[in-house]
Scaffold this motif. Structure first.
Motif, PDB file in Angstrom:
ATOM      1  N   SER A 159       0.578  -1.300  -0.046  1.00  0.00           N
ATOM      2  CA  SER A 159      -0.538   0.076   0.353  1.00  0.00           C
ATOM      3  C   SER A 159       0.459   1.088  -0.144  1.00  0.00           C
ATOM      4  N   PHE A 160       1.949   0.989   0.869  1.00  0.00           N
ATOM      5  CA  PHE A 160       2.643   2.769   1.167  1.00  0.00           C
ATOM      6  C   PHE A 160       4.007   2.862  -0.028  1.00  0.00           C
ATOM      7  N   PRO A 161       4.447   3.403  -0.306  1.00  0.00           N
ATOM      8  CA  PRO A 161       3.352   4.712  -0.887  1.00  0.00           C
ATOM      9  C   PRO A 161       2.503   4.604  -2.180  1.00  0.00           C
ATOM     10  N   SER A 162       1.547   5.111  -2.133  1.00  0.00           N
ATOM     11  CA  SER A 162       0.744   5.413  -3.888  1.00  0.00           C
ATOM     12  C   SER A 162       0.997   5.749  -4.956  1.00  0.00           C
ATOM     13  N   SER A 163       1.730   4.999  -5.519  1.00  0.00           N
ATOM     14  CA  SER A 163       1.800   4.871  -7.116  1.00  0.00           C
ATOM     15  C   SER A 163       1.082   5.794  -7.566  1.00  0.00           C
ATOM     16  N   HIS A 164      -0.067   5.488  -7.836  1.00  0.00           N
ATOM     17  CA  HIS A 164      -1.033   6.492  -8.878  1.00  0.00           C
ATOM     18  C   HIS A 164      -1.098   8.161  -8.518  1.00  0.00           C
ATOM     19  N   THR A 165      -0.486   8.093  -6.942  1.00  0.00           N
ATOM     20  CA  THR A 165      -0.750   9.504  -6.218  1.00  0.00           C
ATOM     21  C   THR A 165       0.349  10.317  -6.474  1.00  0.00           C
ATOM     22  N   ALA A 166       1.601   9.237  -6.797  1.00  0.00           N
ATOM     23  CA  ALA A 166       3.107  10.463  -6.938  1.00  0.00           C
ATOM     24  C   ALA A 166       2.874  10.301  -8.728  1.00  0.00           C
ATOM     25  N   ALA A 167       2.178   9.314  -9.146  1.00  0.00           N
ATOM     26  CA  ALA A 167       2.649   9.629 -10.939  1.00  0.00           C
ATOM     27  C   ALA A 167       1.398  10.865 -11.330  1.00  0.00           C
ATOM     28  N   ALA A 168       0.147  11.643 -10.261  1.00  0.00           N
ATOM     29  CA  ALA A 168      -0.433  12.182 -10.340  1.00  0.00           C
ATOM     30  C   ALA A 168       0.735  13.277  -9.905  1.00  0.00           C
ATOM     31  N   PHE A 169       0.893  13.049  -8.762  1.00  0.00           N
ATOM     32  CA  PHE A 169       1.365  14.856  -8.254  1.00  0.00           C
ATOM     33  C   PHE A 169       2.497  15.226  -8.915  1.00  0.00           C
ATOM     34  N   ALA A 170       3.428  14.515  -9.232  1.00  0.00           N
ATOM     35  CA  ALA A 170       4.370  14.377 -10.115  1.00  0.00           C
ATOM     36  C   ALA A 170       4.574  15.101 -11.358  1.00  0.00           C
ATOM     37  N   LEU A 171       3.231  15.401 -12.168  1.00  0.00           N
ATOM     38  CA  LEU A 171       2.597  16.215 -12.920  1.00  0.00           C
ATOM     39  C   LEU A 171       2.390  16.592 -12.862  1.00  0.00           C
ATOM     40  N   PHE A 172       1.824  17.384 -11.104  1.00  0.00           N
ATOM     41  CA  PHE A 172       1.610  18.352 -10.700  1.00  0.00           C
ATOM     42  C   PHE A 172       2.108  19.395 -10.292  1.00  0.00           C
ATOM     43  N   TRP A 173       3.582  18.721  -9.890  1.00  0.00           N
ATOM     44  CA  TRP A 173       4.764  19.384  -9.062  1.00  0.00           C
ATOM     45  C   TRP A 173       5.903  19.996 -10.250  1.00  0.00           C
ATOM     46  N   VAL A 184      -8.282   0.968  -1.734  1.00  0.00           N
ATOM     47  CA  VAL A 184      -6.340   0.536  -1.664  1.00  0.00           C
ATOM     48  C   VAL A 184      -5.962   0.812  -1.763  1.00  0.00           C
ATOM     49  N   HIS A 185      -5.692   1.968  -0.816  1.00  0.00           N
ATOM     50  CA  HIS A 185      -4.927   3.258   0.013  1.00  0.00           C
ATOM     51  C   HIS A 185      -5.338   3.692   1.392  1.00  0.00           C
ATOM     52  N   TYR A 186      -4.668   3.734   2.082  1.00  0.00           N
ATOM     53  CA  TYR A 186      -4.583   4.761   3.393  1.00  0.00           C
ATOM     54  C   TYR A 186      -4.215   6.586   3.409  1.00  0.00           C
ATOM     55  N   PRO A 187      -4.916   7.038   4.579  1.00  0.00           N
ATOM     56  CA  PRO A 187      -4.400   9.332   3.720  1.00  0.00           C
ATOM     57  C   PRO A 187      -2.779   9.242   3.717  1.00  0.00           C
ATOM     58  N   THR A 188      -2.363   8.149   4.335  1.00  0.00           N
ATOM     59  CA  THR A 188      -0.898   8.172   4.358  1.00  0.00           C
ATOM     60  C   THR A 188      -0.668   7.425   3.860  1.00  0.00           C
ATOM     61  N   ASP A 189      -0.676   7.814   2.989  1.00  0.00           N
ATOM     62  CA  ASP A 189      -0.128   6.388   1.356  1.00  0.00           C
ATOM     63  C   ASP A 189      -0.387   7.450   0.445  1.00  0.00           C
ATOM     64  N   LEU A 190      -1.811   8.368   0.768  1.00  0.00           N
ATOM     65  CA  LEU A 190      -1.633   9.397  -0.261  1.00  0.00           C
ATOM     66  C   LEU A 190      -0.173  10.370  -0.483  1.00  0.00           C
ATOM     67  N   LEU A 191      -0.598  10.974   0.973  1.00  0.00           N
ATOM     68  CA  LEU A 191       0.546  11.527   1.746  1.00  0.00           C
ATOM     69  C   LEU A 191       2.143  11.472   1.377  1.00  0.00           C
ATOM     70  N   GLY A 192       2.313   9.951   0.990  1.00  0.00           N
ATOM     71  CA  GLY A 192       3.739   9.297   0.646  1.00  0.00           C
ATOM     72  C   GLY A 192       3.855   9.492  -0.747  1.00  0.00           C
ATOM     73  N   GLY A 193       3.053   9.386  -1.123  1.00  0.00           N
ATOM     74  CA  GLY A 193       2.547   9.507  -2.684  1.00  0.00           C
ATOM     75  C   GLY A 193       3.274  10.995  -3.063  1.00  0.00           C
ATOM     76  N   ILE A 194       2.533  11.876  -2.625  1.00  0.00           N
ATOM     77  CA  ILE A 194       2.608  13.505  -2.696  1.00  0.00           C
ATOM     78  C   ILE A 194       4.258  13.698  -2.660  1.00  0.00           C
TER      79      ILE A 194
END
Length: 109
Positions: free
Chosen positions: A31-45, A74-84
């Motif tokens: 679960s940790f970190p969220s790869s989908h969140t990391a990819a989406a926020f990489a695009l944002f950053w 499929v993820h906890y809030p901390t997984d999202l924070l980790g991806g970000i």
């Protein structure tokens, strides 16, 4: 994120929280970190660091992707924070290296 998933090996929420219903197919990996969140926020950053005028729209996209991972169970809030945080760190490093390479190229011309 794959490297960190192998280190932490955090189980998915639908496996540990009684009564939590997963939506969609069973995801692989941990679960940790969220790869989908990391990819989406990489695009944002990247969009933000490039001072592209579309960054607010890309931010909405990244937040939507992240929240969908919670909704799907499929993820906890901390997984999202980790991806970000992971995506911010990676984009910051790439931006610094890119700017250094551009400066070096300009100085050698």
């Amino acid at each position: 994120s794959t490297f960190l998933k192998a280190i932490f090996q955090e189980p998915r929420p639908f496996l540990t929280i009684p009564g939590l219903q997963r939506v969609g197919p069973i995801p692989g990996g941990s679960s940790f970190p969220s790869s989908h969140t990391a990819a989406a926020f990489a695009l944002f950053w990247g969009t933000l660091f490039a001072k592209n005028r579309w960054w607010p729209l890309v931010l909405l996209y990244a937040v939507g992707i992240s929240l969908s991972r919670l909704y799907l169970g499929v993820h906890y809030p901390t997984d999202l924070l980790g991806g970000i945080v992971l995506s911010l760190l990676c984009c910051w490093i790439v931006t610094r290296l890119w700017n250094r390479a551009i400066r070096h190229r300009k100085e050698s011309i």
